[in-house]
Scaffold this active site. Structure first.
Site, PDB file in Angstrom:
ATOM      1  N   CYS A   1       0.801  -1.219   0.000  1.00 44.85           N
ATOM      2  CA  CYS A   1       0.000   0.000   0.000  1.00 44.85           C
ATOM      3  C   CYS A   1       0.834   1.269   0.000  1.00 44.85           C
ATOM      4  O   CYS A   1       0.315   2.351  -0.250  1.00 44.85           O
ATOM      5  CB  CYS A   1      -0.925   0.017   1.214  1.00 44.85           C
TER       6      CYS A   1
ATOM      7  N   GLU B   1      -7.015  -6.020  -0.605  1.00 44.61           N
ATOM      8  CA  GLU B   1      -7.086  -5.036   0.487  1.00 44.61           C
ATOM      9  C   GLU B   1      -6.017  -3.990   0.268  1.00 44.61           C
ATOM     10  O   GLU B   1      -4.917  -4.284  -0.193  1.00 44.61           O
ATOM     11  CB  GLU B   1      -6.870  -5.745   1.833  1.00 44.61           C
TER      12      GLU B   1
ATOM     13  N   ARG C   1      -9.205   1.350  11.994  1.00 38.36           N
ATOM     14  CA  ARG C   1      -8.263   1.009  10.911  1.00 38.36           C
ATOM     15  C   ARG C   1      -9.062   0.840   9.627  1.00 38.36           C
ATOM     16  O   ARG C   1      -9.356  -0.278   9.195  1.00 38.36           O
ATOM     17  CB  ARG C   1      -7.515  -0.284  11.266  1.00 38.36           C
TER      18      ARG C   1
ATOM     19  N   ARG D   1      -9.889   0.431   5.964  1.00 41.76           N
ATOM     20  CA  ARG D   1      -9.205  -0.096   4.787  1.00 41.76           C
ATOM     21  C   ARG D   1     -10.200  -0.320   3.661  1.00 41.76           C
ATOM     22  O   ARG D   1     -11.388  -0.567   3.896  1.00 41.76           O
ATOM     23  CB  ARG D   1      -8.513  -1.434   5.104  1.00 41.76           C
TER      24      ARG D   1
END
Length: 421
Positions: free
Chosen positions: A70, A109, A153, A155
């Site tokens: 990422c 993801e 978090r 995502r």
């Protein structure tokens, strides 16, 4: 359900898919230490660099899982995207595998910001490539705190199926941050916990002094407190700092109200905040607003701030900023979860943990009431990875946990995806 686990890391996808009866037939991970750990936990040794694996050597599979790197797309990273010479091209490896093996399902993801990278064109590029391979695609942002885990978090999860996703629904959030309590996930005074260093302790003591001096009848600011703006008068509202003459700047004041007169050129710029001396065309609007708000705060409270200001100047620049995210709560910094970030000292209610990050162990959340950092075990618990063996190296484990997917969230998404059959 046969699945492959690309960029496998600690094995979050593996754990989630296997809980639903899946069988991992292939994994890849470039870090040799994580490869060995993966084999110890799951009995399968991941291949190394996926770019060096012949696509024909990958077994047939029904599901492709990948949390592709990422950093090229993260706000905290370079945001180079597909221009990144190494990591930004790894998505192409996923495409080649999908072309050859045509698995029925995909789950990917990435950071939440991914969908906005390059004004959304990166996401549209990926979506178009996957649709051209016969996949219907859906994406959504999810966070563990929505499912009973006290970690915020967010995502992006992207799912795909060869055929229709008409009956697919994203898992319904069950909780909000206000419903949770981080203390339920923490151990009480664990022996292995790392105590905060003296500089961090002293910085928190200094900010606590600020909180106690702040007028009790007034709300603490909702904007980040930038102490270096207290007393500063350097210009910030047109062009950048380099558009002004040095003679003009020497009539003004820099960080903490320090005079710029009689300074060499080098000294002058060293006395400005780092964000003010960058060669930007102009200050962005949000930065202008923060500067205005902090200078106004100083002007209104100058008497007591002047008594306090020298105590904060001895710390690094990021320690000189405070983000108070506990509006209306008791002004006791030792009651909260704290994270030292590049943007400042962030203070949060003890309901949820801030997102675990992979960049540096100095950003591990601090349990202020015990004057310690969150332990590796506690971080693993927040990622639903606490049943796995972890690396003996603390720093490496923290980084790996920051890169990991949350097992609980992935399992819920996969369960819903399988139900589209």
């Amino acid at each position: 359900m046969r699945f492959i686990d690309l960029f496998s890391g600690l094995g979050g996808f593996h754990l989630a898919a296997s809980k639903l009866g899946g069988n991992c037939v292939f994994a890849s991970e470039i870090d040799t230490r994580l490869q060995s750990l993966y084999e110890e936990n799951f009995g399968i040794l991941p291949h190394g660099d996926i770019r060096k694996v012949d696509v024909e050597d990958i077994p047939k599979h029904d599901l492709l899982c990948a949390g592709f790197p990422c950093q090229p797309f993260s706000k905290a990273g370079s945001q180079e995207g597909f221009n990144d010479p190494i990591r930004g091209t790894l998505f192409y490896e996923i495409i080649e595998i999908l072309k050859h093996h045509k698995p029925e399902y995909i789950i990917l993801e990435n950071v939440a910001h991914f969908v906005k990278h390059d004004s959304g064109s990166t996401y549209e590029y990926i979506k178009t490539h996957l649709e051209n391979l016969g996949y219907q695609i859906k994406s959504h942002k999810l966070s563990p705190h929505q499912f009973g885990i006290p970690q915020i978090r967010e995502r992006m999860y992207l799912v795909g199926r060869r055929g229709s996703l008409e009956n697919f629904y994203w898992p319904t959030p069950q909780t909000t941050s206000a419903d949770l309590c981080i203390k339920e996930f923490l151990d009480k005074s664990p022996e292995e916990a790392k105590k905060i260093p003296k500089q961090v302790f002293d910085c928190l003591v200094t900010w606590q002094d600020f909180l106690e001096r702040y007028p009790a009848e007034e709300q603490l600011p909702s904007f980040p407190i930038w102490s270096m703006e207290f007393g500063a008068t350097y210009p910030f509202q047109r062009d950048n700092i380099y558009s002004y003459s040095l003679n003009y700047l020497r009539k003004l004041r820099g960080s903490f109200g320090q005079h710029l007169r009689c300074r060499t050129n080098e000294e002058l710029f060293e006395l400005l905040p780092s964000y003010a001396s960058r060669p930007e065309k102009c200050f962005p609007k949000w930065k202008v607003n923060f500067i205005k708000q902090n200078r106004s705060l100083y002007n209104k409270n100058q008497d007591w701030i002047e008594e306090w200001i020298s105590s904060i100047q001895r710390f690094p620049a990021s320690y000189q900023k405070l983000e108070w995210n506990c509006k209306g709560e008791e002004r006791n910094i030792w009651n909260y979860i704290i994270q030292f970030r590049a943007s400042g000292v962030r203070v949060k209610r003890p309901t949820t943990s801030p997102s675990l990050v992979a960049m540096t162990t100095t950003q591990v959340p601090i349990i202020a009431w015990e004057e310690r950092y969150m332990t590796v075990k506690e971080c693993a618990r927040l990622q639903s990875l606490d049943e796995l063996k972890l690396l003996p190296n603390h720093n490496m484990t923290i980084k790996a946990l920051g890169n990991a997917v949350n097992v609980t969230v992935v399992a819920l998404v996969l369960e819903s995806l399988y139900e589209t059959v």
